[in-house]
Scaffold this motif. Sequence first.
Motif, PDB file in Angstrom:
ATOM      1  N   ILE A   1       0.875  -1.161   0.000  1.00 27.79           N
ATOM      2  CA  ILE A   1       0.000   0.000   0.000  1.00 27.79           C
ATOM      3  C   ILE A   1       0.916   1.215   0.000  1.00 27.79           C
ATOM      4  O   ILE A   1       1.699   1.415   0.936  1.00 27.79           O
ATOM      5  N   ALA A   2       0.840   1.998  -1.070  1.00 23.67           N
ATOM      6  CA  ALA A   2       1.812   3.078  -1.289  1.00 23.67           C
ATOM      7  C   ALA A   2       1.118   4.364  -1.684  1.00 23.67           C
ATOM      8  O   ALA A   2      -0.037   4.372  -2.117  1.00 23.67           O
ATOM      9  N   TRP A   3       1.859   5.473  -1.533  1.00 23.52           N
ATOM     10  CA  TRP A   3       1.378   6.766  -2.000  1.00 23.52           C
ATOM     11  C   TRP A   3       1.377   6.782  -3.527  1.00 23.52           C
ATOM     12  O   TRP A   3       2.221   6.145  -4.156  1.00 23.52           O
ATOM     13  N   PRO A   4       0.451   7.520  -4.145  1.00 25.72           N
ATOM     14  CA  PRO A   4       0.423   7.593  -5.607  1.00 25.72           C
ATOM     15  C   PRO A   4       1.754   8.039  -6.206  1.00 25.72           C
ATOM     16  O   PRO A   4       2.159   7.549  -7.257  1.00 25.72           O
TER      17      PRO A   4
ATOM     18  N   TYR B   1      -8.198   4.312   0.603  1.00 28.84           N
ATOM     19  CA  TYR B   1      -8.758   4.150   1.945  1.00 28.84           C
ATOM     20  C   TYR B   1      -9.152   5.475   2.608  1.00 28.84           C
ATOM     21  O   TYR B   1      -9.583   5.474   3.753  1.00 28.84           O
ATOM     22  N   GLY B   2      -9.010   6.575   1.891  1.00 28.12           N
ATOM     23  CA  GLY B   2      -9.597   7.850   2.293  1.00 28.12           C
ATOM     24  C   GLY B   2      -9.118   8.465   3.587  1.00 28.12           C
ATOM     25  O   GLY B   2      -9.938   8.893   4.407  1.00 28.12           O
ATOM     26  N   MET B   3      -7.813   8.563   3.772  1.00 25.35           N
ATOM     27  CA  MET B   3      -7.304   9.149   5.013  1.00 25.35           C
ATOM     28  C   MET B   3      -7.777  10.590   5.242  1.00 25.35           C
ATOM     29  O   MET B   3      -8.175  10.925   6.365  1.00 25.35           O
ATOM     30  N   PRO B   4      -7.767  11.493   4.227  1.00 26.77           N
ATOM     31  CA  PRO B   4      -8.269  12.853   4.498  1.00 26.77           C
ATOM     32  C   PRO B   4      -9.713  12.849   5.010  1.00 26.77           C
ATOM     33  O   PRO B   4     -10.056  13.574   5.940  1.00 26.77           O
ATOM     34  N   GLU B   5     -10.528  12.015   4.435  1.00 29.47           N
ATOM     35  CA  GLU B   5     -11.929  11.892   4.868  1.00 29.47           C
ATOM     36  C   GLU B   5     -12.009  11.387   6.317  1.00 29.47           C
ATOM     37  O   GLU B   5     -12.824  11.859   7.112  1.00 29.47           O
ATOM     38  N   LEU B   6     -11.135  10.456   6.661  1.00 35.28           N
ATOM     39  CA  LEU B   6     -11.135   9.916   8.027  1.00 35.28           C
ATOM     40  C   LEU B   6     -10.715  10.966   9.047  1.00 35.28           C
ATOM     41  O   LEU B   6     -11.262  11.011  10.155  1.00 35.28           O
ATOM     42  N   HIS B   7      -9.767  11.823   8.684  1.00 30.99           N
ATOM     43  CA  HIS B   7      -9.365  12.898   9.601  1.00 30.99           C
ATOM     44  C   HIS B   7     -10.529  13.872   9.832  1.00 30.99           C
ATOM     45  O   HIS B   7     -10.735  14.338  10.960  1.00 30.99           O
TER      46      HIS B   7
ATOM     47  N   ALA C   1      -8.414   8.036  13.326  1.00 32.43           N
ATOM     48  CA  ALA C   1      -8.318   7.984  11.864  1.00 32.43           C
ATOM     49  C   ALA C   1      -7.407   6.844  11.413  1.00 32.43           C
ATOM     50  O   ALA C   1      -7.746   6.094  10.497  1.00 32.43           O
ATOM     51  N   ASP C   2      -6.249   6.710  12.064  1.00 29.01           N
ATOM     52  CA  ASP C   2      -5.320   5.634  11.698  1.00 29.01           C
ATOM     53  C   ASP C   2      -5.930   4.261  11.942  1.00 29.01           C
ATOM     54  O   ASP C   2      -5.757   3.331  11.145  1.00 29.01           O
ATOM     55  N   THR C   3      -6.654   4.122  13.039  1.00 32.04           N
ATOM     56  CA  THR C   3      -7.283   2.838  13.357  1.00 32.04           C
ATOM     57  C   THR C   3      -8.314   2.463  12.296  1.00 32.04           C
ATOM     58  O   THR C   3      -8.336   1.338  11.815  1.00 32.04           O
TER      59      THR C   3
ATOM     60  N   PHE D   1      -8.396   3.613   9.276  1.00 32.02           N
ATOM     61  CA  PHE D   1      -7.643   3.426   8.033  1.00 32.02           C
ATOM     62  C   PHE D   1      -7.215   1.962   7.909  1.00 32.02           C
ATOM     63  O   PHE D   1      -7.418   1.320   6.877  1.00 32.02           O
ATOM     64  N   TYR D   2      -6.640   1.408   8.973  1.00 33.00           N
ATOM     65  CA  TYR D   2      -6.225   0.004   8.946  1.00 33.00           C
ATOM     66  C   TYR D   2      -7.430  -0.925   8.893  1.00 33.00           C
ATOM     67  O   TYR D   2      -7.375  -1.981   8.254  1.00 33.00           O
ATOM     68  N   GLN D   3      -8.511  -0.540   9.527  1.00 29.13           N
ATOM     69  CA  GLN D   3      -9.726  -1.351   9.449  1.00 29.13           C
ATOM     70  C   GLN D   3     -10.181  -1.471   8.000  1.00 29.13           C
ATOM     71  O   GLN D   3     -10.536  -2.556   7.529  1.00 29.13           O
ATOM     72  N   ARG D   4     -10.127  -0.356   7.272  1.00 27.35           N
ATOM     73  CA  ARG D   4     -10.521  -0.377   5.855  1.00 27.35           C
ATOM     74  C   ARG D   4      -9.565  -1.253   5.044  1.00 27.35           C
ATOM     75  O   ARG D   4      -9.998  -1.986   4.149  1.00 27.35           O
ATOM     76  N   ILE D   5      -8.267  -1.173   5.335  1.00 26.19           N
ATOM     77  CA  ILE D   5      -7.297  -2.008   4.634  1.00 26.19           C
ATOM     78  C   ILE D   5      -7.596  -3.484   4.874  1.00 26.19           C
ATOM     79  O   ILE D   5      -7.649  -4.295   3.940  1.00 26.19           O
ATOM     80  N   PHE D   6      -7.807  -3.846   6.142  1.00 24.66           N
ATOM     81  CA  PHE D   6      -8.040  -5.249   6.479  1.00 24.66           C
ATOM     82  C   PHE D   6      -9.343  -5.769   5.863  1.00 24.66           C
ATOM     83  O   PHE D   6      -9.400  -6.905   5.404  1.00 24.66           O
ATOM     84  N   GLU D   7     -10.371  -4.944   5.847  1.00 20.98           N
ATOM     85  CA  GLU D   7     -11.628  -5.360   5.212  1.00 20.98           C
ATOM     86  C   GLU D   7     -11.426  -5.549   3.716  1.00 20.98           C
ATOM     87  O   GLU D   7     -11.892  -6.527   3.135  1.00 20.98           O
TER      88      GLU D   7
END
Length: 199
Positions: free
Chosen positions: A54-57, A76-82, A92-94, A96-102
């Motif tokens: 999982i990398a930055w564009p 996974y929409g980090m700006p939206e999560l913040h 937000a980080d938690t 974020f990882y939840q979205r990755i794992f799902e």
Amino acid sequence: MKTDLDVLMQERSLDALVVSGHRTGNPALGYLLNGARVGTVILVKKRDQTPVLIAWPSEREEAQAAGYPVVLQTRYGMPELHKKHSGNALAADTEFYQRIFEDLDVTGRVAFYGAADQGRAYTFLTALAKTLPDIEVIGEYGESVITLARRTKSADEVERIRTVGRHTVAIMEETVTFLQHHPVGGDETLRRTDGAVLR
């Protein structure tokens, strides 16, 4: 060898590995990146499956050099999560990882590796363990599965080491030859042919 990882994971009943942080100063991540020169990434390795990066564009091409499927962090929409969590970085980080794992269907016993501040890592992993009921957060103490895998080398790994060694020797020889072809001044500093200090 990297090919031993699945067996080692099976022996320790690990369903997945997560390795994160910046590549520099991060031996576990550096080992798994196959020489790819990325900055900060998250590598997810499920047992008996190819790792996913999982990398930055901006690092998409460098990440692809690792030879694994690449998913962009923007998915996974980090700006939206913040915004959703009013700037609470831990929440937000938690999520974020939840979205990755799902997204990657990661469940079970998940071991975490990488480079992070100890307090930050402890706080994050504790929150993650409380938030995700399908994940058992595992932290290995002592020799990790990655450390054990690194003990032996595949033919490709041996050749990569030899290639780096050959390049290192060639560069050192060129450097020594370059320095030997410059005079030493009275003050014992190397000089260029015009007398200026060699820099």
